[in-house]
Motif scaffolding. Structure first.
Motif, PDB file in Angstrom:
ATOM      1  N   ASP A  19       6.604  10.892 -14.300  1.00 28.20           N
ATOM      2  CA  ASP A  19       7.764  10.350 -14.996  1.00 28.20           C
ATOM      3  C   ASP A  19       7.545   8.870 -15.298  1.00 28.20           C
ATOM      4  N   PRO A  20       7.489   8.471 -16.580  1.00 25.77           N
ATOM      5  CA  PRO A  20       7.256   7.058 -16.900  1.00 25.77           C
ATOM      6  C   PRO A  20       8.430   6.155 -16.526  1.00 25.77           C
ATOM      7  N   GLY A  21       9.582   6.721 -16.253  1.00 27.18           N
ATOM      8  CA  GLY A  21      10.749   5.931 -15.871  1.00 27.18           C
ATOM      9  C   GLY A  21      10.918   5.776 -14.378  1.00 27.18           C
ATOM     10  N   HIS A  22       9.978   6.296 -13.586  1.00 24.64           N
ATOM     11  CA  HIS A  22      10.072   6.228 -12.132  1.00 24.64           C
ATOM     12  C   HIS A  22      10.029   4.775 -11.662  1.00 24.64           C
ATOM     13  N   THR A  23      10.951   4.376 -10.822  1.00 24.91           N
ATOM     14  CA  THR A  23      11.019   2.989 -10.345  1.00 24.91           C
ATOM     15  C   THR A  23      10.819   2.868  -8.844  1.00 24.91           C
ATOM     16  N   GLY A  24      10.443   3.925  -8.187  1.00 19.35           N
ATOM     17  CA  GLY A  24      10.246   3.853  -6.744  1.00 19.35           C
ATOM     18  C   GLY A  24      11.570   3.922  -6.012  1.00 19.35           C
ATOM     19  N   GLU A  25      11.592   3.353  -4.818  1.00 21.14           N
ATOM     20  CA  GLU A  25      12.782   3.460  -3.980  1.00 21.14           C
ATOM     21  C   GLU A  25      13.668   2.225  -4.044  1.00 21.14           C
ATOM     22  N   PHE A  26      13.496   1.407  -5.069  1.00 22.56           N
ATOM     23  CA  PHE A  26      14.249   0.163  -5.127  1.00 22.56           C
ATOM     24  C   PHE A  26      15.709   0.394  -5.470  1.00 22.56           C
ATOM     25  N   ALA A  42       0.827  -1.215   0.000  1.00 19.45           N
ATOM     26  CA  ALA A  42       0.000   0.000   0.000  1.00 19.45           C
ATOM     27  C   ALA A  42       0.859   1.261   0.000  1.00 19.45           C
ATOM     28  N   GLU A  43       1.930   1.252   0.771  1.00 16.86           N
ATOM     29  CA  GLU A  43       2.829   2.412   0.798  1.00 16.86           C
ATOM     30  C   GLU A  43       3.508   2.623  -0.554  1.00 16.86           C
ATOM     31  N   PHE A  44       3.850   1.516  -1.215  1.00 13.86           N
ATOM     32  CA  PHE A  44       4.510   1.633  -2.506  1.00 13.86           C
ATOM     33  C   PHE A  44       3.574   2.195  -3.574  1.00 13.86           C
ATOM     34  N   ILE A  45       2.315   1.731  -3.594  1.00 17.84           N
ATOM     35  CA  ILE A  45       1.409   2.162  -4.659  1.00 17.84           C
ATOM     36  C   ILE A  45       0.731   3.505  -4.401  1.00 17.84           C
ATOM     37  N   ALA A  46       0.797   4.016  -3.176  1.00 20.94           N
ATOM     38  CA  ALA A  46       0.111   5.271  -2.834  1.00 20.94           C
ATOM     39  C   ALA A  46       0.397   6.420  -3.809  1.00 20.94           C
ATOM     40  N   PRO A  47       1.645   6.667  -4.207  1.00 24.15           N
ATOM     41  CA  PRO A  47       1.884   7.786  -5.123  1.00 24.15           C
ATOM     42  C   PRO A  47       1.304   7.568  -6.522  1.00 24.15           C
ATOM     43  N   PHE A  48       0.975   6.319  -6.852  1.00 20.90           N
ATOM     44  CA  PHE A  48       0.473   6.011  -8.192  1.00 20.90           C
ATOM     45  C   PHE A  48      -1.043   5.893  -8.243  1.00 20.90           C
ATOM     46  N   ALA A  96      12.849  -5.358  -5.772  1.00 21.36           N
ATOM     47  CA  ALA A  96      11.623  -5.230  -6.555  1.00 21.36           C
ATOM     48  C   ALA A  96      10.934  -6.585  -6.688  1.00 21.36           C
ATOM     49  N   ASN A  97      11.697  -7.643  -6.922  1.00 17.24           N
ATOM     50  CA  ASN A  97      11.118  -8.982  -7.056  1.00 17.24           C
ATOM     51  C   ASN A  97      10.518  -9.471  -5.746  1.00 17.24           C
TER      52      ASN A  97
END
Length: 107
Positions: A28-35, A8-14, A41-42
């Motif tokens: 930004d379509p290249g945004h990858t989060g904080e990984f 939930a914390e990861f998807i909140a900005p999206f 990520a996996n």
């Protein structure tokens, strides 16, 4: 931290609640989060798939609500592989998939 809370914390900005004031161009379509690594990520993906499967089972059992996912893109944009990847943990018995043709000029 629970898996669901982490996802939930990861998807909140999206997340887009009502669409008011949302502009795709502002993101930004290249945004990858904080990984920091593909392994991180996996790991989150595996947690998300497990959570999605659990929630789908509850939703299917209640037979009251549904979830609609719409994938729209040009041909060869990766829609099929995205659906296959995202829905990998889902029970296909509780899913329906529909393909829509390209709209006519009149439509």
């Amino acid at each position: 931290m629970k898996d669901g809370q982490r996802v939930a914390e990861f998807i909140a900005p999206f997340r887009v609640e009502r669409g008011e004031g949302f502009r795709l161009a502002d993101h930004d379509p290249g945004h990858t989060g904080e990984f920091g690594s593909k392994a991180q990520a996996n790991a989150l993906l595996a947690q998300g798939i497990g959570l999605l499967a659990e929630l789908q089972a509850k939703l299917y059992a209640q037979d009251r609500w549904a979830l609609l996912l719409i994938f729209q893109a040009l041909d060869a944009a990766g829609k099929d592989s995205t659906i296959k990847h995202v829905m990998s943990g889902i029970n296909p018995q509780g899913c329906q998939v529909f393909a829509f043709r390209q709209p006519s000029t009149e439509e």
